[in-house]
Write an enzyme that holds these catalytic residues in place. Structure first.
Site, PDB file in Angstrom:
ATOM      1  N   LEU A 136     -15.234   5.304  -4.290  1.00  9.23           N
ATOM      2  CA  LEU A 136     -13.696   5.153  -4.391  1.00  9.23           C
ATOM      3  C   LEU A 136     -13.270   3.793  -5.100  1.00  9.23           C
ATOM      4  CD1 LEU A 136     -10.925   5.430  -2.281  1.00  9.23           C
ATOM      5  CD2 LEU A 136     -11.697   3.315  -1.426  1.00  9.23           C
ATOM      6  N   ARG A 152      -3.139  10.059   6.764  1.00  7.88           N
ATOM      7  CA  ARG A 152      -3.060   8.717   7.223  1.00  7.88           C
ATOM      8  C   ARG A 152      -2.745   7.774   6.146  1.00  7.88           C
ATOM      9  NH1 ARG A 152      -7.531   4.867   5.665  1.00  7.88           N
ATOM     10  NH2 ARG A 152      -7.765   5.946   4.005  1.00  7.88           N
ATOM     11  N   GLU A 154      -7.005   1.922  -3.292  1.00 10.26           N
ATOM     12  CA  GLU A 154      -5.490   2.097  -3.455  1.00 10.26           C
ATOM     13  C   GLU A 154      -4.778   0.688  -4.003  1.00 10.26           C
ATOM     14  OE1 GLU A 154      -3.768   4.824  -0.813  1.00 10.26           O
ATOM     15  OE2 GLU A 154      -2.167   3.625  -0.347  1.00 10.26           O
ATOM     16  N   PHE A 170       0.731  -1.086  -0.075  1.00 10.33           N
ATOM     17  CA  PHE A 170       0.071  -0.025  -0.089  1.00 10.33           C
ATOM     18  C   PHE A 170       0.867   1.211   0.062  1.00 10.33           C
ATOM     19  CE2 PHE A 170      -4.531   0.338   1.392  1.00 10.33           C
ATOM     20  CZ  PHE A 170      -5.114  -0.724   0.436  1.00 10.33           C
ATOM     21  N   HIS A 211     -11.881  11.855   1.788  1.00  6.22           N
ATOM     22  CA  HIS A 211     -11.789  10.600   2.069  1.00  6.22           C
ATOM     23  C   HIS A 211     -11.871  10.161   3.564  1.00  6.22           C
ATOM     24  CE1 HIS A 211     -11.385   6.333   1.442  1.00  6.22           C
ATOM     25  NE2 HIS A 211      -9.959   6.421   1.712  1.00  6.22           N
ATOM     26  N   GLN A 225      -8.144  14.062   4.474  1.00 10.39           N
ATOM     27  CA  GLN A 225      -7.148  13.599   3.461  1.00 10.39           C
ATOM     28  C   GLN A 225      -8.088  13.427   2.094  1.00 10.39           C
ATOM     29  OE1 GLN A 225      -6.524   9.068   3.308  1.00 10.39           O
ATOM     30  NE2 GLN A 225      -4.767  10.158   3.772  1.00 10.39           N
ATOM     31  N   ARG A 233      -1.028   9.420  -0.148  1.00  9.37           N
ATOM     32  CA  ARG A 233      -2.144  10.046  -0.655  1.00  9.37           C
ATOM     33  C   ARG A 233      -2.191  11.466  -0.846  1.00  9.37           C
ATOM     34  NH1 ARG A 233      -6.529   6.198   2.359  1.00  9.37           N
ATOM     35  NH2 ARG A 233      -5.893   4.507   1.153  1.00  9.37           N
ATOM     36  N   HIS A 275      -8.468  11.282  -1.369  1.00  8.34           N
ATOM     37  CA  HIS A 275      -7.967  10.172  -2.040  1.00  8.34           C
ATOM     38  C   HIS A 275      -7.765  10.522  -3.369  1.00  8.34           C
ATOM     39  CE1 HIS A 275      -7.637   6.034  -3.182  1.00  8.34           C
ATOM     40  NE2 HIS A 275      -7.762   5.360  -1.823  1.00  8.34           N
TER      41      HIS A 275
HETATM   42  C1  LIG Z   1     -14.740   3.828   0.416  1.00 12.85           C
HETATM   43  C2  LIG Z   1     -13.715   4.147   1.446  1.00 12.85           C
HETATM   44  C3  LIG Z   1     -12.644   2.926   1.492  1.00 12.85           C
HETATM   45  C4  LIG Z   1     -11.976   2.800   2.738  1.00 12.85           C
HETATM   46  N1  LIG Z   1     -11.002   1.907   2.597  1.00 12.85           N
HETATM   47  C5  LIG Z   1     -10.231   1.613   3.575  1.00 12.85           C
HETATM   48  C6  LIG Z   1      -9.379   0.399   3.471  1.00 12.85           C
HETATM   49  O1  LIG Z   1      -9.390  -0.241   2.608  1.00 12.85           O
HETATM   50  N2  LIG Z   1      -8.524   0.493   4.898  1.00 12.85           N
HETATM   51  C7  LIG Z   1      -8.585   0.965   5.858  1.00 12.85           C
HETATM   52  O2  LIG Z   1      -7.775   1.035   6.878  1.00 12.85           O
HETATM   53  N3  LIG Z   1      -9.310   2.183   5.983  1.00 12.85           N
HETATM   54  C8  LIG Z   1     -10.192   2.683   4.881  1.00 12.85           C
HETATM   55  N4  LIG Z   1     -11.178   3.500   4.790  1.00 12.85           N
HETATM   56  C9  LIG Z   1     -11.330   4.175   5.986  1.00 12.85           C
HETATM   57  C10 LIG Z   1     -12.047   3.450   6.902  1.00 12.85           C
HETATM   58  O3  LIG Z   1     -13.100   2.653   6.319  1.00 12.85           O
HETATM   59  C11 LIG Z   1     -12.745   4.289   7.857  1.00 12.85           C
HETATM   60  O4  LIG Z   1     -11.793   5.050   8.489  1.00 12.85           O
HETATM   61  C12 LIG Z   1     -13.443   3.340   9.071  1.00 12.85           C
HETATM   62  O5  LIG Z   1     -14.078   2.396   8.523  1.00 12.85           O
HETATM   63  C13 LIG Z   1     -14.231   4.158   9.998  1.00 12.85           C
HETATM   64  O6  LIG Z   1     -15.025   3.436  10.889  1.00 12.85           O
HETATM   65  P1  LIG Z   1     -15.836   3.780  12.130  1.00 12.85           P
HETATM   66  O7  LIG Z   1     -16.136   2.720  13.123  1.00 12.85           O
HETATM   67  O8  LIG Z   1     -14.946   4.946  13.018  1.00 12.85           O
HETATM   68  O9  LIG Z   1     -17.072   4.543  11.578  1.00 12.85           O
HETATM   69  P2  LIG Z   1     -18.128   3.925  10.611  1.00 12.85           P
HETATM   70  O10 LIG Z   1     -17.977   2.802   9.947  1.00 12.85           O
HETATM   71  O11 LIG Z   1     -18.575   5.340   9.723  1.00 12.85           O
HETATM   72  O12 LIG Z   1     -19.124   3.906  11.715  1.00 12.85           O
HETATM   73  C14 LIG Z   1     -19.805   4.948  12.384  1.00 12.85           C
HETATM   74  C15 LIG Z   1     -21.182   4.191  13.040  1.00 12.85           C
HETATM   75  O13 LIG Z   1     -21.688   5.266  13.749  1.00 12.85           O
HETATM   76  C16 LIG Z   1     -23.065   5.556  13.752  1.00 12.85           C
HETATM   77  N5  LIG Z   1     -23.543   6.868  13.773  1.00 12.85           N
HETATM   78  C17 LIG Z   1     -22.966   8.311  13.458  1.00 12.85           C
HETATM   79  N6  LIG Z   1     -23.834   9.233  13.780  1.00 12.85           N
HETATM   80  C18 LIG Z   1     -24.270   8.745  14.786  1.00 12.85           C
HETATM   81  C19 LIG Z   1     -25.690   9.190  15.396  1.00 12.85           C
HETATM   82  N7  LIG Z   1     -25.787  10.679  15.584  1.00 12.85           N
HETATM   83  N8  LIG Z   1     -26.253   8.658  16.352  1.00 12.85           N
HETATM   84  C20 LIG Z   1     -26.186   7.322  16.482  1.00 12.85           C
HETATM   85  N9  LIG Z   1     -25.296   6.457  15.396  1.00 12.85           N
HETATM   86  C21 LIG Z   1     -24.416   7.435  14.915  1.00 12.85           C
HETATM   87  C22 LIG Z   1     -23.345   5.166  12.438  1.00 12.85           C
HETATM   88  O14 LIG Z   1     -24.518   4.446  12.244  1.00 12.85           O
HETATM   89  C23 LIG Z   1     -22.351   3.885  12.314  1.00 12.85           C
HETATM   90  O15 LIG Z   1     -22.680   2.778  12.676  1.00 12.85           O
HETATM   91  C24 LIG Z   1     -12.044   3.580   3.484  1.00 12.85           C
HETATM   92  C25 LIG Z   1     -12.956   4.583   3.573  1.00 12.85           C
HETATM   93  C26 LIG Z   1     -13.897   4.997   2.761  1.00 12.85           C
HETATM   94  C27 LIG Z   1     -14.684   6.109   2.648  1.00 12.85           C
END
Ligand SMILES: Cc1cc2nc3c(=O)[nH]c(=O)nc-3n(C[C@H](O)[C@H](O)[C@H](O)COP(=O)(O)OP(=O)(O)OC[C@H]3O[C@@H](n4cnc5c(N)ncnc54)[C@H](O)[C@@H]3O)c2cc1C
Length: 545
Positions: free
Chosen positions: A225, A358, A228, A100, A323, A213, A259, A215
């Site tokens: 997306l 990141r 990568e 990566f 991103h 960031q 990135r 992407h």
């Molecule tokens: C398209 C894409 C591809 C990616 N690919 C990678 C990768 O290959 N590898 C990597 O390391 N990272 C990757 N990332 C980054 C990574 O996916 C995210 O940073 C990470 O998944 C975020 O996880 P999280 O649990 O913090 O939030 P999320 O998975 O967004 O979960 C947030 C949760 O909070 C809840 N929530 C939000 N607001 C409220 C509210 N007001 N009340 C109640 N619930 C709420 C939502 O319902 C959800 O369940 C990618 C990001 C994107 C956009």
């Protein structure tokens, strides 16, 4: 979910509150993989992972926090596998690892190009197995802080309507990022920075909010997306003349430079007229049909569906899109904030592992390692506290009900979507890949104007049941507050570092700016303070690619 599982393992009463069904969380969109120094492809070590992450962060990441993640990541990966995550394998049967961007070794563990999808389903299974209560489609609208400590939260029941108080001695925010603040973004519609705004209004500083960031490979039509992993598998970036332009900006790392570097190179290429219809070209044709079909099937499907292009035969037009947000709720290495009982983990938090930029694959790892740590620390705290019983007064619930019902009934003013779109366009144009004093001043003025306009909103749906109009209005307030913190921090930071690229201050300035920005709520406005970066082993050096 990882935090909830760990807290439950401590033997305490745990519930997950989510505005979506948990498996619809944005993590499910993560494609490329998750980083841990297993050393399965070539020699690797947690030290080398730490160094790459510190360097990638442009020396703004806290090195103690980075060391913890890199040291604990391999154990967390094996545990995910034991929970049931099916990772792709190498020919010798061990977990496969792909290269990566800006990683010194192939370190990214993956499940084809649907890694997030696999992980989120495995974790949900574990939630069910551990009998964790899930309040799904409950939108958290406020935290309750009583006598200086967190006593739980208030949530709107999206399906049935009505405000509910959820009393809790400890609340771990895991609400994800805020990419929807920007027009071109890879983030899901629900990524609106709710948790950051909840913490900010409760009095917790938001750290390093200026670092968003971009992407380099997103589709123009909808921001989706293209992982990568495509460049990790050997894809090229070309301009309209077929030239691999990264040879000019990063002659060593080429397409696998970090990135921020690749996004800036693309932006310049497009601005200088060497793009194709506002994009550059991601060329996979030389990888051959077999590799594309087995290693990158999801990316091929996305390109076919949303760009009308088969990457086996022709290149995919791509451009930079917002991103990942490096900033977030200021927490320590156990995920604890300055308010007792309030914690954060995942993209909503800023520990800080990612600093100014990141590395791909590190954020899924952060959600797991720091989710587990926050769950463990909060769970143990509950046990140690004995019979502490958080209570939310009926008056607090009644006040929130009044506030939400007033919003629900409002019918003079603007539609939330109009303001949301204005914000997203202004942020993309004025506080995007490149910034200047002038563009940031304009962005800030716009955010202030929009915050003012958002005081009067027009909701068309006045009903209680599944009122997405109401949810979007609440999300708009969160977006605006996060945007204010972002542009205020960006305007103040007179240097270029990681994802924050100022044309008027093109150099990194460690003497003045190797410090974290803290944006604190001050009578509705943003107040800035700073705190030092933790350096353990790696003194800053100027980056080369
Ligand atoms: C398209 C894409 C591809 C990616 N690919 C990678 C990768 O290959 N590898 C990597 O390391 N990272 C990757 N990332 C980054 C990574 O996916 C995210 O940073 C990470 O998944 C975020 O996880 P999280 O649990 O913090 O939030 P999320 O998975 O967004 O979960 C947030 C949760 O909070 C809840 N929530 C939000 N607001 C409220 C509210 N007001 N009340 C109640 N619930 C709420 C939502 O319902 C959800 O369940 C990618 C990001 C994107 C956009």
């Amino acid at each position: 979910m990882r935090a909830a599982i760990e807290a439950k393992r401590c033997g305490v009463d745990v519930a997950v509150v989510s505005k979506l069904h948990p498996t619809r969380s944005h993590s499910g969109a993560a494609e490329g993989g998750i980083n841990a120094a297993l050393g399965n492809a070539t020699e690797d070590s947690p030290e080398s992972h730490t160094f790459d992450t510190v360097k990638g962060s442009d020396y703004l990441g806290d090195q103690d926090a980075i060391e913890i993640m890199c040291r604990e990541a391999p154990g967390d990966i094996f545990e995910l596998e034991q929970m049931g995550a099916i990772f792709s394998r190498a020919a010798d049967g061990r977990l496969a690892q792909r290269p990566f961007g800006a990683a010194g070794a192939p370190r990214t563990v993956y499940s084809a190009d649907i890694t997030g999808h696999v992980l989120i389903h495995v974790l949900y299974e574990q939630l069910v197995k551990h009998e964790v209560t899930v309040y799904e489609e409950f939108h958290c609208t406020n935290l309750v802080i009583d006598d200086g400590r967190c006593a739980g939260l208030l949530a709107w029941d999206i399906v049935r309507g009505g405000v509910h108080a959820i009393e809790a001695n400890h609340v771990i925010l895991a609400t994800g990022g805020v990419g929807r603040m920007y027009y071109g973004t890879t983030n899901a519609y629900a990524c609106t920075g709710d948790g950051m705004s909840l913490a900010w209004r409760a009095g917790v500083p938001l750290k390093d909010m200026e670092f968003m960031q971009f992407h380099p490979t997103t589709l123009k039509s909808n921001g989706v997306l293209i992982t990568e992993g495509c460049r990790g598998e050997g894809g090229y970036l070309r301009n309209k003349d077929g030239e691999r332009f990264m040879a000019r900006d990063a002659p060593n790392a080429m397409e696998l430079a970090s990135r921020d570097v690749v996004s800036r190179a693309e932006w310049k290429e497009i601005a200088d007229g060497r793009g194709v219809d506002g994009c550059v070209l991601l060329d996979l044709t030389h990888l051959g049909p077999k590799k594309i079909k087995t290693r990158l099937p999801g990316s091929r499907e996305l390109a076919l569906d949303y760009a009308g292009v088969d990457p086996i035969k022709e290149p995919i037009p791509v451009r930079p899109g917002a991103h990942y947000h490096m900033g977030g709720v200021d927490v320590d290495v156990w995920g604890e904030s300055i308010i007792p009982g309030l914690w954060a983990a995942g993209e909503v938090a800023c520990v800080s592992v990612h600093g100014a930029n990141r590395l791909g694959g590190n954020s899924l790892m952060e959600t797991i390692t720091y989710g587990r740590r926050a769950g463990r620390a909060a769970g143990e705290r509950v046990l140690n506290e004995g019979d502490l019983n958080a209570r939310i007064e009926a008056g607090v619930v009644a006040d929130e009900e009044r506030r939400l019902l007033a919003l629900l009934r409002s019918d003079s003013g603007e539609r939330p979507g109009v303001i949301r779109e204005d914000l997203a366009k202004s942020m993309y144009d004025k506080a995007g890949v490149f910034r200047t004093e002038e563009t940031l001043q304009e962005a800030r003025a716009k955010v202030h104007e929009l915050r003012e306009r958002a005081r009067r909103l027009h909701l068309q749906d006045h009903g209680n049941l599944f009122n997405s109009d109401l949810v979007q209005a609440l999300e708009l307030y969160a977006l605006l507050e996060c945007a204010d913190c972002l542009v205020t921090g960006a305007l103040a930071r007179q240097e270029s570092r990681g994802a924050h690229s100022r044309l008027d201050f093109p150099d990194r300035d460690d003497d003045r700016w190797m410090k974290h920005t803290l944006a604190t709520y001050d009578h509705g406005e943003v107040r800035l303070d700073y705190k030092p970066v933790t350096v353990t082993r790696f003194e800053p050096v100027v980056r080369s690619y």
